[in-house]
Design a protein around this motif. Structure first.
Motif, mmCIF file in Angstrom:
data_model
loop_
_atom_site.group_PDB
_atom_site.id
_atom_site.type_symbol
_atom_site.label_atom_id
_atom_site.label_comp_id
_atom_site.label_asym_id
_atom_site.label_seq_id
_atom_site.Cartn_x
_atom_site.Cartn_y
_atom_site.Cartn_z
ATOM 1 N N ASN A 484 0.822 -1.213 0.000
ATOM 2 C CA ASN A 484 0.000 0.000 0.000
ATOM 3 C C ASN A 484 0.850 1.254 0.000
ATOM 4 O OD1 ASN A 484 -2.854 -0.650 -0.012
ATOM 5 N ND2 ASN A 484 -2.465 -1.720 1.913
ATOM 6 N N LYS A 488 1.103 5.603 -1.416
ATOM 7 C CA LYS A 488 0.999 6.620 -0.369
ATOM 8 C C LYS A 488 2.286 7.414 -0.191
ATOM 9 C CE LYS A 488 -2.505 4.129 2.343
ATOM 10 N NZ LYS A 488 -2.805 3.437 3.612
ATOM 11 N N SER A 510 -4.610 2.530 -3.216
ATOM 12 C CA SER A 510 -3.644 3.590 -2.896
ATOM 13 C C SER A 510 -2.751 3.925 -4.086
ATOM 14 C CB SER A 510 -2.777 3.180 -1.700
ATOM 15 O OG SER A 510 -2.049 1.999 -1.994
ATOM 16 N N LYS A 513 -3.137 7.181 -5.945
ATOM 17 C CA LYS A 513 -2.585 8.437 -5.437
ATOM 18 C C LYS A 513 -1.287 8.818 -6.136
ATOM 19 C CE LYS A 513 -4.662 7.872 -0.851
ATOM 20 N NZ LYS A 513 -4.404 7.769 0.608
#
Length: 778
Positions: A484, A488, A510, A513
């Motif tokens: 993840n 991030k 994630s 992002k």
């Protein structure tokens, strides 16, 4: 103003011509000024007349002042700077009228004024004092013969123009000429013969042809000779070896041939910089025991042929800082004496060098600065492990060991290389876990460990590499979930390649992002679940992203391998403008999210060999830049959207082995693919060209019938929703009242009292009205 002032600098002070008018200046105080700098001020238009009254003025700088008119004659002026203005013709700067001028600089004009002969009515000088003339980035046409009238010229710069044709004899015969800059033009003739006073001859990046003339060996004062990037051929004359004062010799990027021997270099005792690279027919052939008379700083022999193995004479070059021998037919092991060499920029790539890396240079060099510190060893046959001695090269900024036969583990001490910007160790036989110590290299921009035998999970410490833009861990044996933290923490990622590993689990949302992502390659894993709809937030696939590092300056071999158009393609110089998403060969399920079609910059989209179902999104036609699209080997159903015909760049399409039905759309780009029925194979209910089964009336109307069914279903849905709304409203109102009365005794008592009183009032009112009615009838 100080009366005795002789030098005045007012550059970039925001002055305009009103500041040079009489109310602002006291002329009596200007008489002693000899040097006046008014550059980078918006004077504009006409030459300031006040300057003609300054009789002591010898140096005048009017660079970047937006002048565009003719200059008056200033007899006492010796040095004039007029660069970066808007003159329309060469006569405006007074080149043929300023008889006593010694230096004239008119570079970088916004127009392209042609260099012509002086007009017949111009007041020419009997002789010219001009010694320096700079006209770079301002001219086109041919070099006029009349430049020969400037008999006192020492320095002539006509570089970076559109000049064509030949170099006139009147220029080559200037007897005092020392510096001649003609680089980056379109000159197309052989190199002429020059007189013997030249110290710098700079002719690179033209179209000069023929061979290097023997006469260059007579230029005894020559210190710099730049002939690279032309169309020169033939052999290098031995007379070059007589240039005892020569410091720089650049002859690369031509078609020179033959052998460079000791005779060519015998008397070049002052030579510091030698570049003969990219002459593929040129052989550098000197004896193993030869001791050169010079001490080189730079040596570039890439893409030449080097005889007699690794050049043994280099062991005597104690100041050598940059050595480029890529693609130079080298073989065998590295010599032991190489360890003590002060080379900080070493390129031995694209050879057949073998053995261990233990003899790499370790010595430092304080004489070389301003360049990246590189070690490029890709495309060789080096074997064994990565030596721990490499960890002492803490000055390294680029390390490329890819495409060798290295084995073992990456040493933990590699974390000591904290200045490293690029680490590429792909295509070797390295194994073990990826060391977490790599995360200590906070400056890392590019990490490529592709095509090895690394195992284990991706170390979470790599999340600390917040400047990382390229992460390629593909083609290994890594396992576990895709972390993840990649999405991030690694928010600068432009390329993420994890293909051909053993990753499991879902694609983490994630990842969405990572708004700079241009290449996302998760193919050939064991990923499950659906494609996250948030992929539409990958803004880098919509507007692109500007790289923070100019990688072309660092290493031209940096590359990204992507499956495009059904084959593995290696992108080198253009990888940063490739936009690709490859999620193929996993176990993904569900529908193709319509949000995916918002990624308008995508050139390639591959979702093949999964378990995707549902239809192809109708908005697929919005992905106007798609060149390759592969949805094959899934469970897609429904018709092929007609909007797919709008994909004008599409050259590779594969929709085979699905459950698609109806007529295949035609027109536009799809017509160019009409000769390949394999695109649609394995879809039993598809019809129309290029398939052999033609569409019947029933099949033609499949899409219409399907639309009617959808419309009827929508109408039923609207009726059902109507009753649901009524029932929900009734339930809300009913239980909103009854629920309160059930739990509030006081409210319940007052409600019943109110109801009883209301009923009593109604009863009394009715009885009274009835009684009145009866009395009225009696």
């Amino acid at each position: 103003m100080i009366p005795s002032l002789s030098e005045l600098h007012l550059s970039g002070c925001g002055l305009d011509k009103t500041h040079l008018s009489s109310p602002h200046l006291n002329y009596s105080t200007l008489s002693n000024i000899q040097h006046l700098d008014l550059s980078n001020n918006p004077l504009g238009g006409i030459f300031p007349s006040v300057l003609t009254n300054m009789s002591s003025l010898e140096v005048l700088d009017l660079s970047y002042t937006m002048l565009n008119s003719s200059l008056p004659i200033m007899p006492e002026l010796l040095e004039l700077h007029l660069s970066g203005n808007k003159f329309k013709q060469i006569e405006d700067v007074g080149i043929w009228r300023q008889c006593h001028l010694k230096q004239l600089r008119v570079t970088n004009n916004v127009f392209r004024m042609e260099m012509t002969d002086p007009p017949k009515n111009a007041s020419e000088c009997s002789q010219y004092s001009l010694e320096l003339l700079e006209l770079s980035q301002s001219l086109n046409g041919r070099i006029p013969e009349t430049l020969g009238r400037l008999a006192n010229l020492r320095h002539l710069d006509l570089s970076q123009n559109g000049l064509t044709g030949s170099i006139p004899e009147s220029v080559t015969g200037l007897r005092f000429l020392q510096v001649l800059y003609l680089y980056e033009n379109q000159l197309t003739v052989p190199i002429p013969e020059f007189l013997g006073n030249l110290t710098q001859l700079v002719l690179f990046s033209n179209k000069l042809n023929g061979s290097i003339p023997e006469s260059l060996g007579k230029l005894a004062a020559l210190t710099e000779l730049y002939l690279h990037s032309n169309l020169l051929d033939g052999t290098i004359p031995v007379s070059i070896g007589q240039l005892a004062k020569l410091r720089t010799l650049f002859i690369s990027n031509n078609s020179l041939e033959g052998a460079v021997t000791e005779a060519h270099l015998a008397n070049l005792s002052m030579l510091k910089y030698l570049d003969s690279s990219s002459n593929t027919k040129l052989t550098f052939n000197v004896s193993c025991g030869w001791i050169p008379p010079f001490q080189l700083r730079y040596l570039y022999l890439s893409s030449c042929n080097i005889g007699n193995g690794f050049p043994q004479w280099l062991r005597h070059q104690r100041k050598l800082g940059r050595l480029l021998l890529s693609n130079a037919t080298l073989s065998g092991p590295l010599p032991t004496w190489l360890r003590k060499m002060p080379i900080i920029f070493l390129d031995l790539s694209h050879n057949k060098l073998s053995g261990s890396l233990k003899n790499l240079p370790n010595a430092k060099n304080d004489d070389v600065y301003g360049f990246f510190v590189l070690l490029l060893l890709e495309y060789n046959l080096f074997s064994g492990s990565i030596p721990r001695s490499l960890c002492r090269r803490t000055d390294l900024e680029v390390l490329d060991l890819s495409r060798n036969m290295l084995s073992g583990k990456i040493p933990n001490c590699m974390g000591n290389l904290q200045g490293l910007v690029i680490m590429s160790i792909s295509s070797n036989q390295l194994s073990g876990a990826i060391p977490s110590s790599i995360a200590l290299i906070s400056s890392l921009f590019w990490l490529n460990l592709n095509k090895n035998n690394f195992t284990g999970e991706v170390p979470p410490e790599l999340g600390n590499l917040q400047g990382l833009e390229v992460l390629d861990l593909g083609d290994n044996k890594l396992y576990g979930n895709i972390p993840n933290w990649i999405g991030k923490k690694l928010t600068s990622l432009v390329v993420l390649s994890l293909h051909k590993n053993n990753f499991t689990g879902r694609i983490p949302p994630s990842l969405c992002k990572s708004s700079n992502l241009q290449i996302l390659d998760l193919a050939y894993n064991n990923l499950t679940g659906t494609i996250p709809p948030c992929v539409g937030n990958l803004n880098g696939m919509v507007v692109g992203h500007l790289m923070n590092v100019d990688y072309t300056v660092i290493d031209h071999d940096m590359s990204v391998i992507q499956v495009m158009k059904g084959v593995d393609l290696e992108y080198t110089t253009t990888w940063d403008i490739v936009f690709n998403m490859d999620l193929s060969s996993n176990k993904l399920v569900g529908e193709i999210p319509v949000e995916l079609t918002a990624l308008s910059m995508l050139v390639g989209l591959n979702l093949s060999n999964n378990h995707l179902s549902g239809g192809i999104p109708e908005s697929i036609g919005k992905m106007m830049k798609l060149e390759t699209l592969d949805f094959s080997k899934n469970k897609l159903s429904g018709s092929i959207p007609p909007s797919m015909a709008a994909l004008t760049f599409l050259s590779h399409l594969n929709l085979s082995h699905n459950n698609l039905s109806g007529q295949i759309p035609t027109g536009n780009q799809l017509q160019t693919l009409i000769d390949d029925p394999s695109i649609y194979a394995g879809n039993k209910h598809l019809c129309g060209p290029p398939l052999q089964n033609t569409c019947s009336n029933h099949q033609d109307s499949t899409t219409t019938t399907s639309k009617k069914k959808h419309k009827a279903a929508d109408e039923k849905m609207e009726v059902w929703l109507f009753y649901v709304d009524i029932m929900s409203g009734f339930g809300t109102g009913f239980w909103g009242v009854i629920g309160v009365l059930m739990f509030k005794k006081q409210w319940r008592h007052k409600l019943f009292m109110f109801a009883e009183e209301t009923m009593d009032k109604i009863y009394v009112a009715v009885v009274v009205r009835v009684a009145k009615f009866k009395r009225g009838r009696e």
